[in-house]
Design an enzyme around this catalytic site. Structure first.
Site, PDB file in Angstrom:
ATOM      1  N   GLU A 180      40.942  54.448  49.482  1.00 14.39           N
ATOM      2  CA  GLU A 180      41.654  53.741  48.422  1.00 14.39           C
ATOM      3  C   GLU A 180      40.877  53.757  47.111  1.00 14.39           C
ATOM      4  OE1 GLU A 180      41.912  49.795  50.098  1.00 14.39           O
ATOM      5  OE2 GLU A 180      43.508  50.357  51.469  1.00 14.39           O
ATOM      6  N   PRO A 181      40.576  54.925  46.567  1.00 15.55           N
ATOM      7  CA  PRO A 181      39.807  54.938  45.327  1.00 15.55           C
ATOM      8  C   PRO A 181      40.660  54.554  44.115  1.00 15.55           C
ATOM      9  CG  PRO A 181      40.446  57.173  45.912  1.00 15.55           C
ATOM     10  CD  PRO A 181      40.947  56.277  47.025  1.00 15.55           C
ATOM     11  N   GLY A 182      40.088  53.810  43.221  1.00 16.43           N
ATOM     12  CA  GLY A 182      40.772  53.457  41.977  1.00 16.43           C
ATOM     13  C   GLY A 182      39.864  53.801  40.804  1.00 16.43           C
ATOM     14  N   ARG A 183      38.790  53.009  40.692  1.00 11.18           N
ATOM     15  CA  ARG A 183      37.869  53.160  39.570  1.00 11.18           C
ATOM     16  C   ARG A 183      37.304  54.575  39.451  1.00 11.18           C
ATOM     17  NH1 ARG A 183      34.682  48.781  37.744  1.00 11.18           N
ATOM     18  NH2 ARG A 183      35.064  47.788  39.754  1.00 11.18           N
ATOM     19  N   TYR A 226      32.868  39.920  33.413  1.00 10.21           N
ATOM     20  CA  TYR A 226      31.768  40.331  34.309  1.00 10.21           C
ATOM     21  C   TYR A 226      30.482  40.654  33.541  1.00 10.21           C
ATOM     22  CZ  TYR A 226      36.072  41.732  36.808  1.00 10.21           C
ATOM     23  OH  TYR A 226      37.331  41.790  37.347  1.00 10.21           O
ATOM     24  N   CYS A 270      39.987  34.075  19.549  1.00  8.32           N
ATOM     25  CA  CYS A 270      39.263  32.829  19.267  1.00  8.32           C
ATOM     26  C   CYS A 270      38.494  32.336  20.486  1.00  8.32           C
ATOM     27  CB  CYS A 270      40.251  31.769  18.810  1.00  8.32           C
ATOM     28  SG  CYS A 270      41.149  32.313  17.368  1.00  8.32           S
TER      29      CYS A 270
HETATM   30  N1  LLP Z   1      40.991  48.617  48.016  1.00 12.29           N
HETATM   31  C1  LLP Z   1      40.940  47.276  47.965  1.00 12.29           C
HETATM   32  C2  LLP Z   1      41.318  46.511  49.146  1.00 12.29           C
HETATM   33  C3  LLP Z   1      40.500  46.655  46.786  1.00 12.29           C
HETATM   34  O1  LLP Z   1      40.436  45.328  46.749  1.00 12.29           O
HETATM   35  C4  LLP Z   1      40.141  47.427  45.669  1.00 12.29           C
HETATM   36  C5  LLP Z   1      39.698  46.796  44.437  1.00 12.29           C
HETATM   37  C6  LLP Z   1      40.227  48.828  45.776  1.00 12.29           C
HETATM   38  C7  LLP Z   1      40.650  49.388  46.957  1.00 12.29           C
HETATM   39  C8  LLP Z   1      39.884  49.747  44.651  1.00 12.29           C
HETATM   40  O2  LLP Z   1      38.533  49.664  44.327  1.00 12.29           O
HETATM   41  P1  LLP Z   1      37.901  50.707  43.286  1.00 12.29           P
HETATM   42  O3  LLP Z   1      37.913  52.038  43.942  1.00 12.29           O
HETATM   43  O4  LLP Z   1      38.739  50.664  42.062  1.00 12.29           O
HETATM   44  O5  LLP Z   1      36.544  50.205  43.023  1.00 12.29           O
HETATM   45  N2  LLP Z   1      38.512  44.097  38.070  1.00 12.29           N
HETATM   46  C9  LLP Z   1      37.252  44.514  38.635  1.00 12.29           C
HETATM   47  C10 LLP Z   1      37.420  45.308  39.894  1.00 12.29           C
HETATM   48  C11 LLP Z   1      38.168  44.577  40.972  1.00 12.29           C
HETATM   49  C12 LLP Z   1      38.383  45.419  42.204  1.00 12.29           C
HETATM   50  C13 LLP Z   1      39.378  44.779  43.089  1.00 12.29           C
HETATM   51  N3  LLP Z   1      39.653  45.524  44.275  1.00 12.29           N
HETATM   52  C14 LLP Z   1      36.493  45.305  37.582  1.00 12.29           C
HETATM   53  O6  LLP Z   1      36.985  45.442  36.470  1.00 12.29           O
HETATM   54  O7  LLP Z   1      35.377  45.732  37.825  1.00 12.29           O
END
Ligand code: LLP
Length: 432
Positions: free
Chosen positions: A278-281, A321, A361
């Site tokens: 489940e990659p996002g970032r 953060y 603000c």
């Molecule tokens: N799978 C699950 C169950 C998750 O909770 C998350 C992210 C991901 C996958 C994706 O993670 P990634 O590959 O994107 O790291 N808003 C925060 C990050 C919160 C992440 C929440 N869960 C930030 O800006 O750093």
């Protein structure tokens, strides 16, 4: 690796000068590189190819439909955490069988929508949620497939707000409880509990937490199988890093070198495990920048402030953060074109310390604190890097500031993939 680079003294996204985009759509604006998005997706896909994983792009990181579609066309499934994200995944053309639905607070309405859509897996976060899913699916006479999210109790060594794999986290259940959940609910007729899900945190810039989490989870899977439960899926979550300061994130192949050997045997044989990621970032972060224009320069006490037209409503990560985002002019003054982007560029001779702040603000409304920057003038454009993930995704209307547009660059061309919101649109739901 990304496709933002300084050429002829100015910042380009692929083959388009960023300043040209800003002239066309105004500021603030998010600008994404399609080549970078695809490059990062491909990097994960090829590094982990031996596991034949289903790569479920984590929509929460950057939910724009055009970006979802781009990744879907490349083969991605989707990780969703709400009804809204599920609708996005489907609208983008996502294959329901490649959708995983996580989240500690799924409503009955969302569960019904997911059952209607015949999604691949529910990632279950508690006994109460599982009991509810069993109830709803049973009443409807359908069989849902589910994975139980476990907390392997490893420390991902990331910000406390984005660390999720510890025992005391609100997500998933600890390993001991996981066994009990299987024994109590694992033989339900309406929910086939056949998978284990984990997500330890984000960003996790080392591989050890994954290794230790996966080892513990495999041991659990072996025990559950020995007890007669048919476990056929392991979802290892997301959390791979991105480059914020320099090149601090390991490449996909480095994660793969540690993870693939743990699972290679498990995806073959008599009882093969399907692997989900489940990659996002790691796909979106370095594929996007936030472009802002300098409104004013100001001195207060001994501090210099660069006041720009993007604020915490557009990018909340620094405020929430204390996240570091590299900020640099789009067209730096002569002599200030960085050979290398990121922290090291800020040590160029002649730079001055400044706080880059927005118009909101709040004292917490800053994009960069105490940052060495070249001499700046009113009207100068700045780029806030590594803003593709959790940037626009977390934007708000605070101070009644409409959302910025999103632009997707493809080679020498670009298109607006979300228009700038107007005041009327922002207030549309509040008609007097
Ligand atoms: N799978 C699950 C169950 C998750 O909770 C998350 C992210 C991901 C996958 C994706 O993670 P990634 O590959 O994107 O790291 N808003 C925060 C990050 C919160 C992440 C929440 N869960 C930030 O800006 O750093």
């Amino acid at each position: 690796m990304d496709h933002f680079a300084y050429r002829n003294g100015e910042l380009y996204c692929e083959d388009v000068p960023v300043a040209r985009i800003a002239e066309s759509v105004g500021t603030p604006a998010y600008v994404y590189s399609s080549a970078t998005l695809l490059h990062h997706y491909d990097a994960v896909a090829s590094a982990f190819a031996a596991l034949r994983p289903i790569i479920c792009y984590s929509i929460k990181s950057c939910p724009n439909l055009h970006i979802c579609r781009l990744l879907k066309d490349r083969g991605a499934g989707f990780d969703v955490v709400s009804g809204g994200e599920l609708v996005r995944a489907l609208r983008a053309g996502g294959d329901p069988a490649k959708i995983v639905f996580a989240g500690v607070g799924k409503t009955d309405e969302e569960i019904n929508l997911a059952l209607d859509s015949k999604i691949g897996w529910f990632n279950i976060e508690s006994e109460a949620e599982l009991a509810n899913l069993i109830e709803i699916a049973g009443r409807r006479g359908v069989v849902a497939r589910a994975a139980l999210r476990v907390n392997p109790d490893v420390d991902p060594k990331t910000h406390r707000y984005t660390s999720t794999g510890k025992k005391e986290s609100k997500f998933g259940v600890d390993l001991e409880r996981a066994r009990r959940v299987f024994h109590e609910y694992g033989r339900s007729a309406s929910v086939r509990l056949c998978g284990i899900h984990l997500h330890i945190g984000s960003p996790v810039n080392t591989v050890e937490p994954y290794v230790s989490a996966i080892r513990k989870t495999l041991a659990l899977i072996d025990e559950l199988r020995a007890d007669g439960f048919a476990i056929d899926t392991l979802d290892i979550g997301g959390g791979f890093g991105a480059h914020y300061k320099t090149s601090e994130a390991p490449p996909a192949v480095a994660y793969a070198e540690a993870i693939v050997p743990l699972l290679a045997d498990r995806v073959a044989g008599a009882k093969p495990l399907s692997i989900i990621m489940e990659p996002g970032r790691s796909i979106a972060a370095n594929a996007g920048i936030l472009v802002a224009r300098t409104l004013y320069l100001k001195k207060s006490g001994e501090r210099d402030f660069l006041i720009v037209d993007a604020g915490m409503n557009d990018l909340i990560r620094p405020a929430l953060y204390e996240a570091y985002h590299f900020v640099w002019p789009v067209r730096p003054a002569a002599g200030f074109v960085p050979a290398e982007r990121g922290e090291r560029a800020a040590s160029m001779a002649g730079c001055l310390p400044m706080d880059v702040v927005g118009p909101v603000c709040e004292s917490g409304d800053f994009l960069a604190k105490d940052r060495m920057l070249p001499p700046m003038q009113r009207g100068d454009l700045v780029a806030v890097f590594t803003a593709g993930a959790y940037g626009m995704a977390m934007a708000s209307h605070y101070n009644s500031r409409p959302n910025p547009p999103e632009v997707l660059v493809e080679g020498g061309g670009f298109r607006v993939i979300r228009r700038r919101e107007g005041y009327e649109e922002m207030m549309a739901g509040e008609a007097l």
